[in-house]
Motif scaffolding. Structure first.
Motif, PDB file in Angstrom:
ATOM      1  N   LEU A 235     -10.361  21.661 -54.023  1.00 45.57           N
ATOM      2  CA  LEU A 235      -9.802  22.845 -54.679  1.00 45.57           C
ATOM      3  C   LEU A 235     -10.962  23.720 -55.103  1.00 45.57           C
ATOM      4  O   LEU A 235     -11.844  23.281 -55.848  1.00 45.57           O
ATOM      5  CB  LEU A 235      -8.964  22.459 -55.904  1.00 45.57           C
ATOM      6  N   TRP A 236     -10.968  24.969 -54.620  1.00 43.72           N
ATOM      7  CA  TRP A 236     -12.031  25.887 -55.011  1.00 43.72           C
ATOM      8  C   TRP A 236     -11.452  27.281 -55.177  1.00 43.72           C
ATOM      9  O   TRP A 236     -10.354  27.579 -54.701  1.00 43.72           O
ATOM     10  CB  TRP A 236     -13.178  25.891 -54.001  1.00 43.72           C
ATOM     11  N   GLY A 237     -12.195  28.126 -55.862  1.00 42.38           N
ATOM     12  CA  GLY A 237     -11.729  29.486 -56.087  1.00 42.38           C
ATOM     13  C   GLY A 237     -12.103  29.964 -57.475  1.00 42.38           C
ATOM     14  O   GLY A 237     -13.089  29.498 -58.073  1.00 42.38           O
ATOM     15  N   VAL A 239     -10.511  31.252 -61.423  1.00 43.33           N
ATOM     16  CA  VAL A 239      -9.384  31.246 -62.351  1.00 43.33           C
ATOM     17  C   VAL A 239      -9.817  31.971 -63.616  1.00 43.33           C
ATOM     18  O   VAL A 239     -10.952  31.816 -64.089  1.00 43.33           O
ATOM     19  CB  VAL A 239      -8.929  29.796 -62.653  1.00 43.33           C
ATOM     20  N   PHE A 254      -2.540  31.740 -54.184  1.00 52.43           N
ATOM     21  CA  PHE A 254      -2.817  30.330 -53.894  1.00 52.43           C
ATOM     22  C   PHE A 254      -2.658  30.115 -52.392  1.00 52.43           C
ATOM     23  O   PHE A 254      -1.672  30.568 -51.793  1.00 52.43           O
ATOM     24  CB  PHE A 254      -1.861  29.406 -54.655  1.00 52.43           C
ATOM     25  N   TYR A 286      -5.247  33.930 -61.012  1.00 51.98           N
ATOM     26  CA  TYR A 286      -6.138  33.057 -60.241  1.00 51.98           C
ATOM     27  C   TYR A 286      -6.148  33.445 -58.765  1.00 51.98           C
ATOM     28  O   TYR A 286      -5.241  34.108 -58.257  1.00 51.98           O
ATOM     29  CB  TYR A 286      -5.696  31.597 -60.373  1.00 51.98           C
ATOM     30  N   LEU A 288      -7.034  30.833 -55.711  1.00 52.79           N
ATOM     31  CA  LEU A 288      -7.383  29.434 -55.487  1.00 52.79           C
ATOM     32  C   LEU A 288      -7.086  29.017 -54.061  1.00 52.79           C
ATOM     33  O   LEU A 288      -6.136  29.513 -53.428  1.00 52.79           O
ATOM     34  CB  LEU A 288      -6.606  28.531 -56.461  1.00 52.79           C
ATOM     35  N   ILE A 324      -8.467  22.313 -62.879  1.00 51.23           N
ATOM     36  CA  ILE A 324      -8.460  23.620 -63.542  1.00 51.23           C
ATOM     37  C   ILE A 324      -8.641  23.456 -65.041  1.00 51.23           C
ATOM     38  O   ILE A 324      -9.380  24.213 -65.683  1.00 51.23           O
ATOM     39  CB  ILE A 324      -7.150  24.369 -63.219  1.00 51.23           C
TER      40      ILE A 324
END
Length: 563
Positions: A235-237, A239, A254, A286, A288, A324
């Protein structure tokens, strides 16, 4: 009424009822086909909100002449060929019914030219049997799909379309979502011969440039970067912290394996990760990306492919929630008290001149025993310190930050990122221990099979165990571990508890070495440049730029100049 086969045109129109809801549905299906064809430049032309015309031009691989009629037929695709392919889908499209469905409710023409073909060809379908017609055309390498008069032959569907502005708004929102899924693709959106959106292609390292154009700089300025991985799931991104979240849910993006999603389970996990920090007036904000093996997710569960089904749904939910939550809590603790900048020297001098020369409002009426306070007695205004010229150059071996410090004798140094993160987390754990660590429930309680370990646990005061966030419960004849500190959730629970019991047996209060060990259980194994910059700031602001975290890099002796 006797049973009979439906005409092909009617069957396609029925299928179109599930796939083609409005002009934005047409744009989505056609753009996904272009991306699957390897295109890195798309131009989308819209007229009258899409009801009059939708034309999409790409520079993808193209379609050879002999396959153009098949491209307009139902259930004809180049993306899957067996059940095994269906169970591990890696392309955006796979059913082979989009073009056939669109051509049954609109006037569609398909013009394409592969690089290996000297002549471009145009295909379209006509008549009750939807027979494809071919004609030569002039066209560069790539494909153009032109859709005109959407729902011209289904007045009931056309009647339910909204205004041109509303329908184009749906197309614009769709393009924003696609723009965030593929940074490497140039996207241009025109409406009524006017360019509305232009997203140049960027590299993944410059993803924030694309995000700023789509979501806005208000998000990119405060967003926290996240990059977590566990058992092959990543999981990356970015937020936003609670105070940076928007009042509307218009910035929730998402993606699962590059496919845009609106999944209620994932939304629930993200909302829970904010805990009580998010008020009812704000919505989670976010961008993500979830990446996992194609075999672990089923995308063939929704006609428009808006939803997916995970084989290990509960584990995915738990992983997203904890990843998160950890980033939000870490950044909340690391955030500086304010972001004000010192005033300029000229402004400070002006303020000093405006100060009263006497503390008494009536300088002539000074009480006995008091002395007038002159400006010379006032504390000097501290001049602003020049900003440090140090800067972070790159990340070495995914664990060290190479920094340049011109003001130091050793200008180049490696900053030990893992040591900084460990010491920072250890301090956080120590502070939390004063009121008791917050235990996190295990998705699957762990049974204690080591009888010796269980007896050692029973010999320790339950209050001391609970203060570490550990919960043991007896069910029948079994003893189960139901919750542990978040740092231990993804470790070998039995081995970790052995370490904890050993510490409790030998120490009344946990020593510093225990907190270092606990923090090391949740350390990152690799750092991006964004993460490195974050821990560099922590080192400067909270660890006082301690030299213990630096490894000096000696520069070689340079030869004399040749001229």
């Amino acid at each position: 009424m006797p049973i009979k086969l439906l005409p092909i045109s009617l069957a396609n129109q029925i299928a179109a009822g599930e796939v083609i809801e409005r002009p934005a549905s047409v744009v989505k299906e056609l753009i996904e086909n272009s991306l699957d064809a390897g295109a890195d430049s798309l131009v989308i032309d819209i007229e009258k909100g899409g009801r009059r015309r939708i034309r999409i031009r790409d520079n993808g691989a193209g379609i050879v002449k002999d396959e153009l009629p098949l491209a307009l037929a139902r259930h004809a695709t180049s993306k899957i060929s067996s059940l095994a392919d269906l169970e591990a889908i890696q392309s955006l499209g796979f059913r082979g019914e989009a073009l056939a469905s669109i051509s049954s409710v609109a006037r569609l023409s398909l013009t394409s030219k592969p690089a290996s073909q000297s002549q471009a060809w145009r295909a379209w379908v006509e008549g009750r049997d939807m027979t494809a017609e071919l004609a030569p055309a002039s066209h560069p390498d790539g494909t153009t799909v032109d859709v005109e008069d959407l729902f011209f032959n289904t007045p009931a569907r056309r009647k339910f379309l909204r205004t041109d502005k509303t329908e184009f708004g749906h197309i614009d929102d769709l393009l924003k979502r696609i723009a965030l899924s593929r940074y490497d693709v140039r996207l241009v959106l025109n409406h009524n011969q006017k360019t509305v959106r232009n997203y140049p292609a960027v590299t993944k390292q410059n993803a924030l440039e694309r995000i700023a154009k789509v979501v806005g700089t208000g998000f990119t300025d405060c967003a926290r970067f996240i990059d977590a991985e566990h058992l092959g799931v990543r999981l990356w991104g970015w937020v936003a912290p609670p105070e940076g979240c928007r009042h509307q849910a218009d910035a929730q993006f998402f993606y699962v394996n590059g496919r845009m999603m609106r999944d209620r389970m994932l939304n629930h996990a993200i909302r829970q990760a904010y805990d009580d920090g998010l008020t009812d007036e704000r919505s989670a904000t976010y961008v993500l990306y979830l990446e996992l093996a194609p075999q672990d997710v089923d995308v063939n569960v929704h006609p428009a492919k808006h939803e997916v089904r995970f084989h290990q749904a509960r584990e995915i939910h738990d992983f997203v929630l904890q990843s998160i939550r950890q980033v939000l809590h870490q950044n909340a603790a690391a955030a500086p008290g304010h972001q004000y900048q010192a005033a300029s020297t000229n402004l400070q001098q002006q303020v000093a001149e405006l100060r009263p020369r006497s503390a008494n409002p009536l300088p002539g009426a000074v009480s006995v025993g008091t002395q007038p306070t002159t400006s010379a007695a006032q504390p000097a205004v501290k001049a602003p310190q020049p900003e440090s010229a140090a800067r972070l150059l790159s990340v070495v071996d995914q664990r060290f930050a190479l920094i340049h410090q011109p003001e130091q004798s050793t200008q180049l140094a490696l900053l030990h990122l893992q040591a900084i993160e460990r010491d920072y987390l250890a301090r956080q754990w120590q502070r939390q221990f004063q009121t008791g660590l917050s235990g996190q429930p295990l998705l699957t309680p762990v049974k204690i099979t080591d009888e010796a370990l269980l007896q050692r646990f029973k010999a320790i005061d339950n209050v001391r165990v609970a203060q570490l966030g550990i919960l043991l419960a007896q069910e029948g004849r079994q003893w189960l571990v139901k919750q542990v500190p978040s740092a231990l959730r993804h470790t070998n629970i039995t081995a970790s508890l052995t370490e904890v019991v050993s510490m409790l047996e030998h120490h009344q209060q946990p020593p510093d070495t225990f907190w270092d060990w606990l923090a090391s259980q949740q350390l990152s194994v690799s750092y991006s440049k964004v993460q490195a910059e974050h821990w560099w700031q922590v080192w400067q602001q909270q660890l006082q730029s301690a030299a213990d975290y630096l490894l000096t890099v000696a520069l070689p002796e340079l030869p004399e100049p040749l001229r």
